[in-house]
Scaffold this active site. Sequence first.
Site, PDB file in Angstrom:
ATOM      1  N   PHE A  63      84.219  69.074  40.430  1.00 16.90           N
ATOM      2  CA  PHE A  63      83.633  68.478  41.274  1.00 16.90           C
ATOM      3  C   PHE A  63      83.018  66.622  41.475  1.00 16.90           C
ATOM      4  CE2 PHE A  63      83.696  67.356  45.915  1.00 16.90           C
ATOM      5  CZ  PHE A  63      84.290  67.912  46.609  1.00 16.90           C
ATOM      6  N   ASN A 110      95.519  72.259  38.155  1.00 14.60           N
ATOM      7  CA  ASN A 110      94.661  70.492  37.756  1.00 14.60           C
ATOM      8  C   ASN A 110      95.100  71.341  36.803  1.00 14.60           C
ATOM      9  OD1 ASN A 110      91.765  69.919  36.243  1.00 14.60           O
ATOM     10  ND2 ASN A 110      92.035  72.320  37.570  1.00 14.60           N
ATOM     11  N   ARG A 111      95.479  69.523  35.568  1.00  9.30           N
ATOM     12  CA  ARG A 111      95.212  69.137  34.014  1.00  9.30           C
ATOM     13  C   ARG A 111      94.442  68.153  34.351  1.00  9.30           C
ATOM     14  NH1 ARG A 111     100.827  70.160  35.420  1.00  9.30           N
ATOM     15  NH2 ARG A 111     101.527  67.573  35.466  1.00  9.30           N
ATOM     16  N   ASN A 171      80.892  73.134  28.237  1.00  4.77           N
ATOM     17  CA  ASN A 171      82.115  73.851  28.510  1.00  4.77           C
ATOM     18  C   ASN A 171      82.952  73.699  27.206  1.00  4.77           C
ATOM     19  OD1 ASN A 171      84.705  74.306  29.858  1.00  4.77           O
ATOM     20  ND2 ASN A 171      84.837  72.058  30.778  1.00  4.77           N
ATOM     21  N   THR A 177      92.291  70.516  27.810  1.00  4.55           N
ATOM     22  CA  THR A 177      91.644  69.341  26.626  1.00  4.55           C
ATOM     23  C   THR A 177      92.276  70.312  25.031  1.00  4.55           C
ATOM     24  OG1 THR A 177      89.410  68.610  26.931  1.00  4.55           O
ATOM     25  CG2 THR A 177      89.993  68.610  24.692  1.00  4.55           C
ATOM     26  N   LYS A 218      80.397  77.867  29.776  1.00  3.69           N
ATOM     27  CA  LYS A 218      81.579  78.571  29.890  1.00  3.69           C
ATOM     28  C   LYS A 218      82.779  79.002  29.575  1.00  3.69           C
ATOM     29  CE  LYS A 218      83.735  76.599  34.637  1.00  3.69           C
ATOM     30  NZ  LYS A 218      83.500  75.750  35.558  1.00  3.69           N
ATOM     31  N   THR A 246      83.793  82.177  35.957  1.00  2.00           N
ATOM     32  CA  THR A 246      85.063  81.776  34.322  1.00  2.00           C
ATOM     33  C   THR A 246      86.094  80.241  34.776  1.00  2.00           C
ATOM     34  OG1 THR A 246      86.773  82.519  35.982  1.00  2.00           O
ATOM     35  CG2 THR A 246      85.389  84.047  34.254  1.00  2.00           C
ATOM     36  N   GLY A 272      91.167  78.942  42.582  1.00  2.00           N
ATOM     37  CA  GLY A 272      91.320  80.027  43.780  1.00  2.00           C
ATOM     38  C   GLY A 272      91.076  81.106  44.398  1.00  2.00           C
ATOM     39  N   GLY A 301      87.690  81.637  43.130  1.00  2.00           N
ATOM     40  CA  GLY A 301      88.131  82.365  44.648  1.00  2.00           C
ATOM     41  C   GLY A 301      87.299  82.521  44.920  1.00  2.00           C
ATOM     42  N   TYR A 322      84.550  76.270  43.997  1.00  2.00           N
ATOM     43  CA  TYR A 322      85.276  74.584  44.344  1.00  2.00           C
ATOM     44  C   TYR A 322      86.646  74.663  44.629  1.00  2.00           C
ATOM     45  CZ  TYR A 322      87.401  70.050  42.170  1.00  2.00           C
ATOM     46  OH  TYR A 322      87.939  69.410  42.320  1.00  2.00           O
TER      47      TYR A 322
HETATM   48  C1  LIG Z   1      90.736  70.031  40.188  1.00  2.15           C
HETATM   49  C2  LIG Z   1      89.469  70.470  39.404  1.00  2.15           C
HETATM   50  C3  LIG Z   1      89.029  70.235  38.471  1.00  2.15           C
HETATM   51  C4  LIG Z   1      88.136  71.415  37.824  1.00  2.15           C
HETATM   52  N1  LIG Z   1      87.298  70.468  36.103  1.00  2.15           N
HETATM   53  C5  LIG Z   1      86.199  71.222  35.981  1.00  2.15           C
HETATM   54  C6  LIG Z   1      85.880  70.380  34.937  1.00  2.15           C
HETATM   55  O1  LIG Z   1      85.705  69.107  34.458  1.00  2.15           O
HETATM   56  N2  LIG Z   1      84.614  71.128  33.904  1.00  2.15           N
HETATM   57  C7  LIG Z   1      85.036  72.749  34.695  1.00  2.15           C
HETATM   58  O2  LIG Z   1      83.723  73.900  34.131  1.00  2.15           O
HETATM   59  N3  LIG Z   1      85.247  73.082  35.209  1.00  2.15           N
HETATM   60  C8  LIG Z   1      86.554  72.690  36.042  1.00  2.15           C
HETATM   61  N4  LIG Z   1      87.067  73.455  37.006  1.00  2.15           N
HETATM   62  C9  LIG Z   1      86.870  74.579  37.303  1.00  2.15           C
HETATM   63  C10 LIG Z   1      86.122  75.102  38.104  1.00  2.15           C
HETATM   64  O3  LIG Z   1      84.233  74.719  37.983  1.00  2.15           O
HETATM   65  C11 LIG Z   1      86.063  76.609  38.334  1.00  2.15           C
HETATM   66  O4  LIG Z   1      85.428  77.161  37.174  1.00  2.15           O
HETATM   67  C12 LIG Z   1      87.381  76.929  38.880  1.00  2.15           C
HETATM   68  O5  LIG Z   1      87.920  76.568  39.065  1.00  2.15           O
HETATM   69  C13 LIG Z   1      87.184  78.800  39.006  1.00  2.15           C
HETATM   70  O6  LIG Z   1      86.140  78.607  40.658  1.00  2.15           O
HETATM   71  P1  LIG Z   1      87.190  77.927  41.705  1.00  2.15           P
HETATM   72  O7  LIG Z   1      88.223  79.306  42.301  1.00  2.15           O
HETATM   73  O8  LIG Z   1      85.670  78.183  43.040  1.00  2.15           O
HETATM   74  O9  LIG Z   1      87.725  76.692  42.358  1.00  2.15           O
HETATM   75  C14 LIG Z   1      87.426  71.969  37.688  1.00  2.15           C
HETATM   76  C15 LIG Z   1      88.666  72.951  38.804  1.00  2.15           C
HETATM   77  C16 LIG Z   1      89.486  71.848  39.830  1.00  2.15           C
HETATM   78  C17 LIG Z   1      90.088  72.268  40.427  1.00  2.15           C
END
Ligand SMILES: Cc1cc2nc3c(=O)[nH]c(=O)nc-3n(C[C@H](O)[C@H](O)[C@H](O)COP(=O)(O)O)c2cc1C
Length: 362
Positions: A63, A110-111, A171, A177, A218, A246, A272, A301, A322
């Site tokens: 974020f 996201n990518r 990570n 990547t 992670k 995760t 999510g 989620g 997130y």
């Molecule tokens: C737009 C976006 C960018 C993310 N960038 C990273 C990142 O840079 N490093 C990382 O470890 N996880 C990244 N994540 C993964 C989140 O940290 C988290 O592990 C994942 O989204 C699951 O949680 P959530 O369902 O609450 O979003 C990203 C997720 C999103 C949606």
Amino acid sequence: MVYRSLLRPLLFNLPPETAHHLALKSLSLARPFIGRSLAPDKSTAIKLFGLAFPNPIGLAAGFDKNGVALQELASLGFGHIEAGTVTFHAQPGNPKPRLFRLPQDQALINRAGFNNEGAAAFAQRVRTARPDCVLGVSIGKSKITPLENAIDDYLGSFDLVYEVADYIAVNVSSPNTPQLRELQQADQLTSLVRALKTRNRELQLRINRSAPVPMLVKLSPDLSTSELEMIVDVVGKENVDGIIATNTTTSRDNLNSAKQKVAACGEGGLSGLPLRSRSTDIVARIYRLTDGRIPIIGVGGIFTAEDAWEKICAGASLVQLYTGFIYEGPFVARKINRGLVEIMKREGVSHLQEVIGMKANR
Ligand SMILES: Cc1cc2nc3c(=O)[nH]c(=O)nc-3n(C[C@H](O)[C@H](O)[C@H](O)COP(=O)(O)O)c2cc1C
């Protein structure tokens, strides 16, 4: 309420990444008006890795990749923020668009590909603007670095963020990547973790820290049972301090959104609601495999206090979110913290620690 009925429709009219930048910018501009962080509640505050977490709710990595709004995010009620992922080399990430919403699933795809200004710029900014909460820093491999040189690349970032990080998250699980997730294989993970542990001790002595920086790994939700068992074995043997479970999934199973809509997003990690039970299941499996001896940060989620409670009962000592922040708005951490206290009252629990892993066997 105001967020869902007014602000979210406005933000969701913008391309997702534009909305993200706008939110970060507004937060940093709001600095003079934002109050202090939440006072810790005795029943949910937790000491872990030698750190005092004022509450169990964290903002997940990705974020605030560059650490531009950490103080403001802390004041929204997060007990910890995992900033980054940063890489040794500054890099632009993948071509846009690279972030997509699936509102019917309360999900994102996201990518991003670790778009960030680099570990050096991050450390310099954060040195003068530390948040009023625990700060984790997530490090990843630069895209231009070949996999065989990954260890040096991680070590470079580790050196740079060492002094500003309360903990460092390694990570190895982003799907965006190329080949990164191969670093989760037992031999590769062992070499990486050993190199970082050695550097940790060297830096600790050099700068006279009372203890090494806690180091967590992670993981991906897409690991097979045997892969997970091997990783947990490495983590135990190498004395890694904790596991974050995760990251996003490459799976597209069980979505409500139209197939074409999902396909049009293309490759990337799904986060999510559709990830929730999968990540909870992994938290529980890790808890069982380790007999609860290795602390777990549960993420995937979480939108509500009930979701956070479920992850904690499955074995998480702390949780992060997130996607829930995007869908529920800026007060989600406060709401979940309040909600947890209410659930504890309902269940007759005096400290959250009592329920960690309580339902890991279900
Ligand atoms: C737009 C976006 C960018 C993310 N960038 C990273 C990142 O840079 N490093 C990382 O470890 N996880 C990244 N994540 C993964 C989140 O940290 C988290 O592990 C994942 O989204 C699951 O949680 P959530 O369902 O609450 O979003 C990203 C997720 C999103 C949606």
